[in-house]
Design a protein around this motif. Sequence first.
Motif, short mmCIF file in Angstrom:
data_model
loop_
_atom_site.label_atom_id
_atom_site.label_comp_id
_atom_site.label_asym_id
_atom_site.label_seq_id
_atom_site.Cartn_x
_atom_site.Cartn_y
_atom_site.Cartn_z
N LYS A 128 0.84 -1.20 0.00
CA LYS A 128 0.00 0.00 0.00
C LYS A 128 0.88 1.25 0.00
CE LYS A 128 -4.02 -1.81 2.51
NZ LYS A 128 -4.87 -1.64 3.70
N ASN A 129 0.36 2.31 -0.63
CA ASN A 129 1.05 3.59 -0.61
C ASN A 129 0.54 4.44 0.55
OD1 ASN A 129 -1.42 4.64 -1.49
ND2 ASN A 129 -0.73 4.96 -3.59
N GLU A 130 1.03 5.69 0.62
CA GLU A 130 0.64 6.58 1.72
C GLU A 130 -0.84 6.93 1.70
OE1 GLU A 130 3.40 9.82 1.28
OE2 GLU A 130 4.91 8.80 2.50
N ALA A 131 -1.48 6.85 0.54
CA ALA A 131 -2.91 7.13 0.43
C ALA A 131 -3.75 5.90 0.80
CB ALA A 131 -3.25 7.60 -0.98
N ASP A 132 -3.09 4.86 1.28
CA ASP A 132 -3.73 3.60 1.68
C ASP A 132 -4.32 2.84 0.48
OD1 ASP A 132 -3.99 1.92 3.93
OD2 ASP A 132 -6.14 2.33 4.03
N GLU A 133 -3.81 3.12 -0.72
CA GLU A 133 -4.22 2.41 -1.92
C GLU A 133 -3.34 1.17 -2.09
OE1 GLU A 133 -5.27 6.00 -4.96
OE2 GLU A 133 -3.16 5.77 -4.40
N ILE A 134 -3.96 0.07 -2.47
CA ILE A 134 -3.18 -1.12 -2.78
C ILE A 134 -2.59 -0.94 -4.16
CG2 ILE A 134 -3.25 -3.60 -3.20
CD1 ILE A 134 -5.45 -3.78 -1.08
N ILE A 135 -1.26 -0.88 -4.22
CA ILE A 135 -0.59 -0.66 -5.51
C ILE A 135 -0.01 -1.97 -6.07
CG2 ILE A 135 -0.11 1.75 -5.00
CD1 ILE A 135 2.83 0.90 -4.47
#
Length: 145
Positions: A128-135
Amino acid sequence: MVIKKKQDRSSRIHGITPGDLLPERQYQPDNVQLFLYNSALWNAHRIHFDYPYTTEVEGYPGLVIAGPLLGDWLNQCVTEWLEEDGDLMTIEYSNRKAAFIGETLRSGGKVLSCDYAKREVEIEIYIKNEADEIIAPGTAVVRFS
């Protein structure tokens, strides 16, 4: 003299249930780590080391973290959780969104299913990135000894 008994971990799988979470781990790669990683892979794509090219020609906001590095972090997430209690049998993942130097990323996972007869556990894994998106989503299967 103190003699340590080896802990019997053969029953560890019986304490695992679907929904259990793997510990999250944070990563903050820098330019040097990214450069050395890509050098080891012989990956000469300029988006991983040439900031002016990356931002001015390719249009990215910064140096792009290599996709295989995300996969290595997913492997580490699973094997650190597993410890020495078994083997990583399969792992699959895909890179869905770019990550950049300067971001803090997290790996983690959740137990999806347990086959106690086969001693296998299927795990959903992610970066996950800082925006809490699973990348970088994926799955892994481990087999306990």
